[in-house]
Scaffold this active site. Structure first.
Site, PDB file in Angstrom:
ATOM      1  N   LYS A  16       0.840  -1.208   0.000  1.00  0.00           N
ATOM      2  CA  LYS A  16       0.000   0.000   0.000  1.00  0.00           C
ATOM      3  C   LYS A  16       0.870   1.251   0.000  1.00  0.00           C
ATOM      4  CE  LYS A  16      -3.798  -2.454   2.092  1.00  0.00           C
ATOM      5  NZ  LYS A  16      -4.389  -2.992   3.307  1.00  0.00           N
ATOM      6  N   GLN A  28      -4.553  -1.504   9.455  1.00  0.00           N
ATOM      7  CA  GLN A  28      -4.464  -2.861   8.902  1.00  0.00           C
ATOM      8  C   GLN A  28      -5.062  -3.875   9.890  1.00  0.00           C
ATOM      9  OE1 GLN A  28      -3.259  -3.599   5.733  1.00  0.00           O
ATOM     10  NE2 GLN A  28      -4.028  -5.638   6.165  1.00  0.00           N
ATOM     11  N   ASP A  73     -10.887   3.043   4.163  1.00  0.00           N
ATOM     12  CA  ASP A  73     -11.324   1.643   4.052  1.00  0.00           C
ATOM     13  C   ASP A  73     -12.858   1.557   4.036  1.00  0.00           C
ATOM     14  OD1 ASP A  73      -9.766  -0.526   3.648  1.00  0.00           O
ATOM     15  OD2 ASP A  73      -9.330  -0.932   5.754  1.00  0.00           O
TER      16      ASP A  73
END
Ligand code: NAD
Length: 301
Positions: A64, A108, A131
């Site tokens: 990422k 994460q 997200d």
């Protein structure tokens, strides 16, 4: 319905090249980043938080960061030890919420067991929740209001639209009902005027339901779950699953070789839905940077 007409059923399915679609998307994002930097002096910033030493998570986070830098964004990784307390993580989240150079924050998952992920997600500024997992963004998705949409589901819709722009009236069957994939992708399909059926681990006779699908999306984490007898001839099949097998290879949730003989279109694993997820994360970071600066959000995808 169109999918059966798009391909003669005695042919092998067309393999959807997620890598190529994702590359096109990243190129378009790069151009938007350039405009933000040159015309508005805004460099979109994506902060990724990694807690602990899970090797798979470490790879995802590094990918990422690299992808963010490749499109000209600021990519910042915050690595915290496995024994980080919830309070320490919340302190970092609050600092990132307040940091004007950070437009998107991704935490994460999974988090170590001493940390409640729902509490941490709730602490995140919804405007920076790239997200799309904050309850406010989930609510916005349900209410057809603009917000940040989870990346993998968004990637699925973009892939479907490379096959046909108009999904209206198609029957979509989603297998899996997670917060991350199943539920949001079903909601996005409704937004596209599909008729949506969601199946899950307690659904009896999924094969029978799946065979009605013009679009079948499988997101279960069960390798090769969807077999050829699940597939309506000519259907579009998106395989979200990423399963590491004993031989080290990756497998999807769809029995690719058998299903490709019946489906019209199919995503491979790897190289299908996976590459779309990071591209959509970058797209969400651009959208977040625009909204935070009261600029029009460009159409990405
Ligand atoms: P999850 O474990 O949170 O949810 C799995 C869902 O599948 C559940 O709703 C469950 O009811 C359903 N399910 C489980 N077994 C089933 C069965 N036998 N029949 C029908 N339904 C069943 O998983 P998730 O986070 O949604 O992820 C699913 C898969 O997608 C995993 O392999 C994950 O690694 C992968 N994934 C890929 C990407 C990507 O970028 N491609 C992103 C997220 C997740």
């Amino acid at each position: 319905m169109g999918t059966a007409k798009m391909k003669h059923t005695n042919q092998q399915a067309v393999v959807i090249d997620g890598k190529a679609v994702a590359k096109k998307l990243r190129d378009s994002i790069k151009r938007h980043v350039q405009v933000l930097v040159e015309d508005h002096k805004i460099m979109p910033g994506l902060a990724v938080v990694l807690v602990g030493d899970d090797p798979a998570s470490a790879i995802y986070v590094a990918n990422k960061e690299k992808a963010a830098k490749e499109v000209g964004m600021r990519g910042i990784v915050h690595r915290m030890p496995q024994n980080t307390s919830q309070d320490e993580l919340l302190k970092l989240v609050h600092a990132l919420n307040a940091d004007g150079k950070v437009h998107g924050v991704l935490i994460q998952m999974p988090l170590p067991k001493q940390i409640d992920s729902a509490t941490v997600l709730k602490a995140l500024d919804p405007a920076k929740d790239v997200d799309g997992l904050h309850i406010e963004n989930m609510g916005r998705l349900m209410s057809d209001m603009p917000g940040l949409v989870p990346c993998t589901p968004m990637g699925c819709i973009i892939l479907l639209k490379t096959i046909t722009q108009n999904l209206s009236g198609l029957h979509a069957v989603v297998v899996g009902r997670s917060q991350l994939v199943g539920k949001p992708v079903a909601q996005l399909l409704l937004r596209e005027n599909c008729t949506v059926t969601t199946c899950h681990s307690r659904t009896p006779n999924i094969a029978h339901i799946a065979r009605e699908a013009d679009i079948l999306i499988v997101a279960t984490g069960k390798p090769h779950l969807a077999k050829a007898d699940w597939i309506k001839p000519g259907a579009i099949v998106l395989d979200v699953g990423i399963n590491r097998m004993d031989d080290g290879k990756l497998a999807g949730d769809v029995d690719f070789d058998a299903v490709a003989k019946v489906a019209g279109y199919i995503t491979p694993v790897p190289g299908g839905v996976g590459p779309m997820t990071i591209a959509c994360l970058l797209g969400n970071t651009v959208a977040a940077a625009c909204r935070q600066n009261e600029l029009t959000v460009p159409h990405i995808g």
